[in-house]
Motif scaffolding. Structure first.
Motif, mmCIF file in Angstrom:
data_model
loop_
_atom_site.group_PDB
_atom_site.id
_atom_site.type_symbol
_atom_site.label_atom_id
_atom_site.label_comp_id
_atom_site.label_asym_id
_atom_site.label_seq_id
_atom_site.Cartn_x
_atom_site.Cartn_y
_atom_site.Cartn_z
ATOM 1 N N LEU A 177 1.235 -4.207 -0.558
ATOM 2 C CA LEU A 177 -0.070 -3.033 0.308
ATOM 3 C C LEU A 177 0.909 -1.662 -0.157
ATOM 4 O O LEU A 177 1.885 -1.956 0.836
ATOM 5 C CB LEU A 177 -0.335 -3.379 1.884
ATOM 6 N N ASN A 214 -9.008 3.173 2.785
ATOM 7 C CA ASN A 214 -8.873 3.316 1.420
ATOM 8 C C ASN A 214 -9.190 3.852 0.186
ATOM 9 O O ASN A 214 -10.139 4.115 -0.561
ATOM 10 C CB ASN A 214 -9.388 1.529 1.160
ATOM 11 N N ILE A 235 -3.775 -0.455 11.689
ATOM 12 C CA ILE A 235 -3.373 -1.440 9.674
ATOM 13 C C ILE A 235 -3.513 -2.691 10.208
ATOM 14 O O ILE A 235 -4.715 -2.675 9.330
ATOM 15 C CB ILE A 235 -2.024 -1.219 9.772
ATOM 16 N N PHE A 236 -2.710 -3.563 11.163
ATOM 17 C CA PHE A 236 -3.874 -4.834 11.172
ATOM 18 C C PHE A 236 -4.823 -5.018 11.294
ATOM 19 O O PHE A 236 -5.728 -5.212 11.014
ATOM 20 C CB PHE A 236 -3.002 -5.620 12.195
ATOM 21 N N TRP A 256 -7.697 -2.586 10.805
ATOM 22 C CA TRP A 256 -8.170 -2.453 9.035
ATOM 23 C C TRP A 256 -8.064 -3.805 8.354
ATOM 24 O O TRP A 256 -8.835 -4.549 7.408
ATOM 25 C CB TRP A 256 -6.975 -1.727 8.772
ATOM 26 N N TRP A 257 -6.873 -4.130 8.165
ATOM 27 C CA TRP A 257 -6.525 -5.199 7.389
ATOM 28 C C TRP A 257 -7.446 -7.012 7.706
ATOM 29 O O TRP A 257 -7.799 -7.103 6.864
ATOM 30 C CB TRP A 257 -4.998 -5.764 7.613
ATOM 31 N N GLU A 258 -8.179 -7.669 8.704
ATOM 32 C CA GLU A 258 -8.788 -8.062 9.335
ATOM 33 C C GLU A 258 -9.597 -8.447 9.529
ATOM 34 O O GLU A 258 -10.529 -8.577 9.090
ATOM 35 C CB GLU A 258 -8.655 -8.608 11.110
ATOM 36 N N GLY A 274 -9.171 -5.538 4.909
ATOM 37 C CA GLY A 274 -8.456 -5.387 3.816
ATOM 38 C C GLY A 274 -8.840 -6.724 3.052
ATOM 39 O O GLY A 274 -8.928 -7.205 2.054
ATOM 40 N N LYS A 275 -8.839 -7.664 3.671
ATOM 41 C CA LYS A 275 -7.870 -9.193 3.233
ATOM 42 C C LYS A 275 -9.301 -10.051 2.740
ATOM 43 O O LYS A 275 -9.103 -10.670 2.449
ATOM 44 C CB LYS A 275 -7.320 -10.217 4.426
ATOM 45 N N ILE A 322 5.405 -4.501 2.252
ATOM 46 C CA ILE A 322 4.302 -3.334 2.614
ATOM 47 C C ILE A 322 4.948 -2.687 1.667
ATOM 48 O O ILE A 322 6.068 -2.439 2.320
ATOM 49 C CB ILE A 322 4.127 -3.300 3.985
ATOM 50 N N ILE A 347 0.363 -11.192 7.976
ATOM 51 C CA ILE A 347 -0.456 -11.055 6.927
ATOM 52 C C ILE A 347 0.386 -11.752 5.835
ATOM 53 O O ILE A 347 -0.459 -11.970 5.230
ATOM 54 C CB ILE A 347 -1.035 -9.870 6.525
#
Length: 263
Positions: free
Chosen positions: A137, A95, A119-120, A122-124, A127-128, A169, A165
């Motif tokens: 994103l 990031n 990537i998901f 990381w988001w969970e 990221g979020k 993207i 999400i």
């Protein structure tokens, strides 16, 4: 030798084989421009790639570590993989906004499905919670591999992620032969290699712990997880699935720059 102006120096990968892509510089400028726009707006920017696969076991790892004098670590005298221990594929997400790395350590195949799942995760995980209310994103990545621009599965899985999400993207690929400029390489992976230099990766857990302990004086932090999922090789995306993707190509190079939109 130093008095004569000499010092020991590492090789630098600077001499390109063949002609550079004619659109190389223009794509670099496009990536820099859109990344700065995202950063100025407080929207997340990530650089992604898979680090080199590593064999698990008591194998020699390049580099040196501090030990008592005349007490080098003893490792196997060969580098043949041990089937029951397998290999790991560390997928990195760096990031740019906050100098934070996330690594998803897979024990299966390095596929586009694995890349997008990383990537998901990381988001969970990051990221979020860090970018509350984010509307878009930006993902920068290489041209080949599991996140290559020719991969239909990569784009299809990203379209599913956008829906999952609920954010747009934006994807920008670096031109062929320029993967070393991808920031995940020289802001995350190189420091992981320094952290575990000289230390055999005797287990997946050991690799995860070493990656997670990576820091720098510039404030880099790394979060690392293990991924035990099995990812199928050569998975196909049918024409109907691919045509259903809600994707918008972005000029000047639509194959390298595109947006996946949530429905």
């Amino acid at each position: 030798m130093q008095a004569m102006g000499y010092s020991k120096q590492s090789n630098q990968k600077m001499l390109q084989i063949g002609e550079p892509h004619p659109d190389r510089n223009q794509q670099f400028e496009h990536i820099n421009k859109i990344a700065q726009e995202f950063l100025d707006a407080g929207e997340p920017v990530i650089s992604v790639d898979t680090k080199k696969k590593e064999c698990i076991g008591n194998f020699k790892n390049p580099g040196q570590e501090y030990r008592r004098c005349r007490d080098p670590r003893k490792v196997f005298d060969h580098d043949f993989p041990i089937e029951e221990l397998g290999k790991i594929a560390p997928y990195g997400v760096y990031n740019l906004n906050h100098n934070v790395g996330f690594v998803n350590v897979g024990v299966s195949h390095d596929t586009a499905e694995f890349a997008v799942e990383s990537i998901f995760r990381w988001w969970e995980t990051v990221g979020k919670r860090t970018f509350v209310g984010a509307r878009k994103l930006l993902v920068t990545c290489d041209c080949g591999g599991s996140n290559g621009y020719r991969s239909r599965l990569w784009r299809y899985q990203l379209s599913l992620l956008a829906r999952r999400i609920g954010v747009e993207i934006f994807v920008c690929h670096f031109p062929p032969g320029s993967s070393k400029w991808n920031k995940v390489e020289h802001r995350l992976f190189c420091y992981i290699s320094k952290t575990w230099q000289g230390k055999p990766l005797i287990s997946v857990e050991a690799a995860v712990d070493l990656i997670g302990s990576t820091t720098t004086t510039a404030g880099l932090r790394v979060i690392c997880q293990r991924d035990d999922s099995v990812y199928e090789l050569a998975r196909k995306v049918c024409d109907e699935e691919f045509e259903a993707i809600k994707m918008e190509k972005v000029a000047p190079f639509g194959n390298w720059n595109y947006i996946l939109k949530p429905k």
